[in-house]
Write a protein that holds these residues in place. Sequence first.
Motif, PDB file in Angstrom:
ATOM      1  N   VAL A 743       0.863  -1.181   0.000  1.00 30.07           N
ATOM      2  CA  VAL A 743       0.000   0.000   0.000  1.00 30.07           C
ATOM      3  C   VAL A 743       0.898   1.229   0.000  1.00 30.07           C
ATOM      4  CG1 VAL A 743      -1.767   1.272   1.243  1.00 30.07           C
ATOM      5  CG2 VAL A 743      -1.832  -1.214   1.226  1.00 30.07           C
ATOM      6  N   ALA A 744       0.745   2.109  -1.004  1.00 32.08           N
ATOM      7  CA  ALA A 744       1.627   3.255  -1.168  1.00 32.08           C
ATOM      8  C   ALA A 744       1.308   4.335  -0.144  1.00 32.08           C
ATOM      9  CB  ALA A 744       1.496   3.822  -2.583  1.00 32.08           C
ATOM     10  N   LEU A 745       2.360   4.925   0.449  1.00 30.93           N
ATOM     11  CA  LEU A 745       2.223   6.063   1.350  1.00 30.93           C
ATOM     12  C   LEU A 745       2.247   7.338   0.504  1.00 30.93           C
ATOM     13  CD1 LEU A 745       2.115   7.170   4.255  1.00 30.93           C
ATOM     14  CD2 LEU A 745       4.608   7.109   4.282  1.00 30.93           C
ATOM     15  N   GLU A 746       1.145   8.128   0.541  1.00 36.14           N
ATOM     16  CA  GLU A 746       0.993   9.296  -0.328  1.00 36.14           C
ATOM     17  C   GLU A 746       1.456  10.597   0.334  1.00 36.14           C
ATOM     18  OE1 GLU A 746       0.117   8.955  -3.325  1.00 36.14           O
ATOM     19  OE2 GLU A 746      -1.016   7.104  -3.507  1.00 36.14           O
ATOM     20  N   GLY A 747       1.474  10.639   1.664  1.00 43.53           N
ATOM     21  CA  GLY A 747       1.864  11.877   2.321  1.00 43.53           C
ATOM     22  C   GLY A 747       1.732  11.766   3.819  1.00 43.53           C
ATOM     23  N   TYR A 748       1.918  12.930   4.494  1.00 47.23           N
ATOM     24  CA  TYR A 748       1.808  12.920   5.948  1.00 47.23           C
ATOM     25  C   TYR A 748       1.424  14.309   6.445  1.00 47.23           C
ATOM     26  CZ  TYR A 748       6.386  15.247   6.042  1.00 47.23           C
ATOM     27  OH  TYR A 748       7.415  16.130   5.869  1.00 47.23           O
ATOM     28  N   TYR A 749       1.027  14.346   7.712  1.00 43.66           N
ATOM     29  CA  TYR A 749       0.681  15.605   8.371  1.00 43.66           C
ATOM     30  C   TYR A 749       1.281  15.573   9.761  1.00 43.66           C
ATOM     31  CZ  TYR A 749      -2.141  19.272  10.559  1.00 43.66           C
ATOM     32  OH  TYR A 749      -2.560  20.383  11.235  1.00 43.66           O
ATOM     33  N   TRP A 750       1.848  16.722  10.176  1.00 48.05           N
ATOM     34  CA  TRP A 750       2.547  16.763  11.465  1.00 48.05           C
ATOM     35  C   TRP A 750       2.130  17.968  12.299  1.00 48.05           C
ATOM     36  CZ3 TRP A 750       5.862  14.462  14.825  1.00 48.05           C
ATOM     37  CH2 TRP A 750       6.458  15.285  15.800  1.00 48.05           C
ATOM     38  N   THR A 751       1.799  17.703  13.554  1.00 47.32           N
ATOM     39  CA  THR A 751       1.829  18.695  14.620  1.00 47.32           C
ATOM     40  C   THR A 751       2.369  17.955  15.836  1.00 47.32           C
ATOM     41  OG1 THR A 751      -0.330  18.293  15.648  1.00 47.32           O
ATOM     42  CG2 THR A 751      -0.291  19.755  13.713  1.00 47.32           C
ATOM     43  N   PRO A 752       2.818  18.653  16.847  1.00 45.94           N
ATOM     44  CA  PRO A 752       3.326  17.939  18.025  1.00 45.94           C
ATOM     45  C   PRO A 752       2.303  17.021  18.673  1.00 45.94           C
ATOM     46  CG  PRO A 752       4.043  20.235  18.050  1.00 45.94           C
ATOM     47  CD  PRO A 752       3.064  20.116  16.923  1.00 45.94           C
ATOM     48  N   SER A 753       1.002  17.338  18.513  1.00 43.94           N
ATOM     49  CA  SER A 753      -0.027  16.522  19.171  1.00 43.94           C
ATOM     50  C   SER A 753      -0.793  15.634  18.216  1.00 43.94           C
ATOM     51  CB  SER A 753      -1.023  17.436  19.897  1.00 43.94           C
ATOM     52  OG  SER A 753      -1.646  18.328  18.963  1.00 43.94           O
ATOM     53  N   LEU A 754      -0.518  15.733  16.925  1.00 46.71           N
ATOM     54  CA  LEU A 754      -1.283  14.942  15.955  1.00 46.71           C
ATOM     55  C   LEU A 754      -0.399  14.606  14.765  1.00 46.71           C
ATOM     56  CD1 LEU A 754      -4.058  13.803  14.993  1.00 46.71           C
ATOM     57  CD2 LEU A 754      -4.418  15.997  13.854  1.00 46.71           C
ATOM     58  N   LEU A 756      -0.542  12.293  11.121  1.00 43.84           N
ATOM     59  CA  LEU A 756      -1.375  11.543  10.182  1.00 43.84           C
ATOM     60  C   LEU A 756      -0.502  10.969   9.080  1.00 43.84           C
ATOM     61  CD1 LEU A 756      -4.283  14.124   9.699  1.00 43.84           C
ATOM     62  CD2 LEU A 756      -4.132  12.316  11.408  1.00 43.84           C
ATOM     63  N   LEU A 757      -0.827   9.774   8.637  1.00 42.88           N
ATOM     64  CA  LEU A 757      -0.202   9.179   7.460  1.00 42.88           C
ATOM     65  C   LEU A 757      -1.281   9.000   6.408  1.00 42.88           C
ATOM     66  CD1 LEU A 757       2.074   6.459   9.111  1.00 42.88           C
ATOM     67  CD2 LEU A 757       2.720   8.756   8.352  1.00 42.88           C
ATOM     68  N   ILE A 758      -0.991   9.413   5.179  1.00 40.13           N
ATOM     69  CA  ILE A 758      -1.981   9.409   4.107  1.00 40.13           C
ATOM     70  C   ILE A 758      -1.578   8.325   3.107  1.00 40.13           C
ATOM     71  CG2 ILE A 758      -3.117  10.787   2.339  1.00 40.13           C
ATOM     72  CD1 ILE A 758      -2.094  13.272   4.008  1.00 40.13           C
ATOM     73  N   TYR A 759      -2.453   7.327   2.929  1.00 40.11           N
ATOM     74  CA  TYR A 759      -2.179   6.172   2.074  1.00 40.11           C
ATOM     75  C   TYR A 759      -3.131   6.136   0.879  1.00 40.11           C
ATOM     76  CZ  TYR A 759       0.552   4.052   5.901  1.00 40.11           C
ATOM     77  OH  TYR A 759       1.486   3.777   6.869  1.00 40.11           O
ATOM     78  N   GLU A 760      -2.722   5.372  -0.130  1.00 41.68           N
ATOM     79  CA  GLU A 760      -3.671   5.077  -1.202  1.00 41.68           C
ATOM     80  C   GLU A 760      -4.822   4.266  -0.627  1.00 41.68           C
ATOM     81  OE1 GLU A 760      -2.991   1.954  -4.098  1.00 41.68           O
ATOM     82  OE2 GLU A 760      -1.122   1.390  -3.082  1.00 41.68           O
ATOM     83  N   PHE A 761      -6.000   4.419  -1.184  1.00 39.33           N
ATOM     84  CA  PHE A 761      -7.178   3.712  -0.695  1.00 39.33           C
ATOM     85  C   PHE A 761      -7.360   2.422  -1.496  1.00 39.33           C
ATOM     86  CE2 PHE A 761     -11.777   2.811  -0.920  1.00 39.33           C
ATOM     87  CZ  PHE A 761     -12.019   2.598   0.427  1.00 39.33           C
ATOM     88  N   VAL A 762      -7.450   1.282  -0.775  1.00 39.38           N
ATOM     89  CA  VAL A 762      -7.658  -0.022  -1.405  1.00 39.38           C
ATOM     90  C   VAL A 762      -9.081  -0.463  -1.081  1.00 39.38           C
ATOM     91  CG1 VAL A 762      -6.826  -2.394  -1.610  1.00 39.38           C
ATOM     92  CG2 VAL A 762      -5.213  -0.544  -1.109  1.00 39.38           C
ATOM     93  N   SER A 763      -9.873  -0.647  -2.092  1.00 41.66           N
ATOM     94  CA  SER A 763     -11.326  -0.771  -1.893  1.00 41.66           C
ATOM     95  C   SER A 763     -11.807  -2.181  -1.585  1.00 41.66           C
ATOM     96  CB  SER A 763     -12.046  -0.271  -3.152  1.00 41.66           C
ATOM     97  OG  SER A 763     -11.672  -1.058  -4.281  1.00 41.66           O
ATOM     98  N   GLY A 764     -10.949  -3.179  -1.763  1.00 39.13           N
ATOM     99  CA  GLY A 764     -11.445  -4.553  -1.649  1.00 39.13           C
ATOM    100  C   GLY A 764     -11.581  -5.088  -0.240  1.00 39.13           C
ATOM    101  N   GLY A 765     -11.210  -4.315   0.768  1.00 46.68           N
ATOM    102  CA  GLY A 765     -11.296  -4.789   2.145  1.00 46.68           C
ATOM    103  C   GLY A 765     -10.091  -5.629   2.534  1.00 46.68           C
TER     104      GLY A 765
END
Length: 967
Positions: A743-754, A756-765
């Motif tokens: 699963v490809a990692l598309e990006g991220y978000y950073w704050t000291p308290s939060l 997030l890792l942003i991944y490609e969406f895989v629809s098959g479960g």
Amino acid sequence: MKKLISLFILLLIVPISVRSSDPSLDDDVLGLIVFKADIQDPNGKLVSWNVDDDSPCNWDGVKCNPRSNRVSELVLDGFGLSGRIGRGLLQLQFLRKLSLANNNLTGIISPNLTRLDSLRVLDLSENNLSGSVPDEFFQQCGSLRSISLANNKFSGKIPDSLSSCSTLVAISLSGNQFSGSLPSGIWSLHRLRSLDLSDNLLEGDIPKGIEGLNNLRGINLRKNKFTDVVPDGIGSCLLLRLIDLSENSLSGTLPSTMQKLTLCNDLNLHKNLFAGVVPEWLGEMKSLETLNLSDNSFSGPVPTSFGNLQSLKVLDLSMNAFTGRLPESMINCKNLMAINLSQNLLTGGLPSWIFKLGIQEILLSGNRLSGSMDSLFSSLIYNSPQKLQVLDLSGNGVSGEISSAVGDFSSLQVLNLSRNSLDGSIPASIGKLKVLGSLDISENRLNGSIPSEIGAAICLKELILANNFLAGPIPISIQNCPSLTTLVVSRNSLSGPIPPALAKLTNLQIVDLSFNNLTGTLPKQLANLVGLLSFNVSHNQLQGELPAGGFFNTIAPSSVSGNPSLCGAPVNKTCPTVSPKPIVLNPNSSDSTPGSIPQSLGHKKIILSISALVAIGAAAVIVIGVIAITVLNLRVRSSTSRSAAALTFSGGDDFSHSPTTDANSGKLVMFSGDPDFSTGAHALLNKDCELGRGGFGAVYRTVLRDGRPVAIKKLTVSSLVKSQVDFEREVKKLGKIRHPNLVALEGYYWTPSLQLLIYEFVSGGSLYKRIHEGSGGNFLSWNDRINIILGAAKSLAHLHQLNIIHYNLKSSNILIDTSGEPKVADFGLARLLPMLDRYVLSSKIQSALGYMAPEFACRTVKITDKCDVYGFGVLVLEVVTGKRPVEYTEDDVVVLCDMVREALEQGKAEDCVDARLQGKFPADEAIPVIKLGLICTSQVPSNRPDMGEVVNILELIRCPSEGQELV
């Protein structure tokens, strides 16, 4: 090389069966080199076989006749050879002995081998040869005197032509799968001295005519399916020394003609259907050294004539229905070393003669014997106690105390006095038994404490003291028994804490401390016992948190029940993280007196008890705590909401551009594409968009402004995550990893308290849902499953090439895309932690129960990519069987690896395949895949293959059929 080529050309042109008119040494060199070409020699045992040599007489395993210099013997036993036995050996026209025993040779057996005119001895035992033995094999057996095909995989009937080998002296066909009836012609081999057909599937009666074998010394028909009676003619084989008819279905009584077998020294009739009284004439077989009549239906008294068997060394009459007392005449059996009369109906006191013969093994369990233990030990001490090695009197009516004289039995290895009526205490002299391996005195009336001297029995492996009236603590000295595997002291009145010293017994497998009065907490060090199979502390007074890791991650709730103050997941009780401090009242306070409140607060003096004040104070502390926690939660939620909402307003580009950063909004980086979200914070805070939760955080679905869906993992390890610089460095490394099965990692978000890792969406479960919750169109076919296994293997191999360990492989972390391809998620997240601490890792991936490699519980073993291999092996078994890695039943915990391994050992591996696939999978793929899974789950990391090797093996196993798919 030219000579080798010419030899092969000669072999092709000239038929092997035609001998040259001028035989030379080249015939032997040719034959042996051609034989070598058909086999594999991984150990280099045949390196001395050189085609350029003029003579093979100096080659390893080769022996020549000193007069003719022709090969007379070829003995390659235990050389580790594999492959097939080729035609090259037929060139050795002067070969007298051919022995290829204890190798790994396969294939069928050539009927031409016995056509060598000079061959006297043929030994092909201990190989993997299979198929039926052709009838022609024995039709031209020349002057063959000895043949052994033992311990192979031959099947079918024993050829009738065997009776044509009139020169045979010894036949061994044991340890195969020969079936059908025994050919009656075998009794025509009048020179036969030894016949071994044991461990086969032969059936029917033993044919008549055995009386013709006047030279027979030994007959072994053990472990077949023979029925009916023993033929009378066996008594005519007067030279018989060994008769083994055990483990069949023979019945009736013993033929009286057997009393003539006065040279017989070994008679084994174990596990048949013989019944009735044992005849007195059996005592006339005076050469008997071993007599085994166990596991039949013999009844009546033990014959007094057994006293005539003065050469007898081993007597086994167990598991019958013998009654009465043991005959005193047996005191004449001066050479007796072992006697087993267990599981009968014997009565009376313990016979004194049995302890006067210096016997090494005495087994009398499961009878109705009585008497005093004191007198027993007195007899034993008087008669060479140093000889006794095994004493089993369990399941009788023996009473009295265990004498301190037990310590004089210096050679005692097994002592079982369980299920009697013994009382008194355990003597401290038990510690003198330096070679004692098993002590079982359970189910008696013993009292007192467990003596600390027990620790001096340093060879102890089993200590079973259950169901007595023992009190006091578990002695710390038990740590001095490093070989201990079983400790059962349940159903006593033991008290005190469980000693942490137990954790030093690294070989422990079974521990049962249930139904006692033990107190305190369970030592955390117990989690280091990697070999534990069972640990039961139920129904005590233990408290505190269960140990974390190792066996305790899968412990059954029933094993810890009945301890009201014990907490942890197995008892479904959360452990408190903070204990309220006690409230202390100051009796010297100037404005209050004990038991009162200030007068200014009311006109009446209200008297409160100390307990009431404590209760009020505790309630106040709880209320204040609840308010404080609520305020903190509101502040955290507010901060999180602001940080998440900022996603809508901040943006970024790929690695070549600087992302936008704001002190209030945080930092968002997308490695490619539009960074803006259409739903923003709403997606992160809305439960309807949540896809799942794992050890590192929750995952939500949201949509970019261009309509492309992505999956966002909100990390819940903020307090453990590295600094921003380290975090971004590791995430950017993960973002560069691209593989069709990751699963490809598309990006991220950073704050000291939060974070997030942003991944490609895989629809098959997830794979977990497809296996365990799939139905109808979601059902996985065999081709689907092996495709998923191979894809997952390729992804792990790619990660390992980049020196990245997944750490958290499980079926819920493998997603299926619309084309059915697997995509492994959550890889490399452990790199975001400040250190790869085992406890932190195991707590973060505890949801991967059953997938964790055993080295997580052993701090002395380095964690490597082999822990991923272990998890992959469990995953393989899960995909093939359709069962979870660990499943709980009412009475037990079923570990998938153990279940499959046991089925494979029993030859039932195909039964493990998912029932929904029955009849719809290729066994030639499924069985090797199962074996591969078990190899990957080896307890020793170095025994597991690399993932690159796993991929190669899977590609070799997979044999997709063209134009036809197994559904």
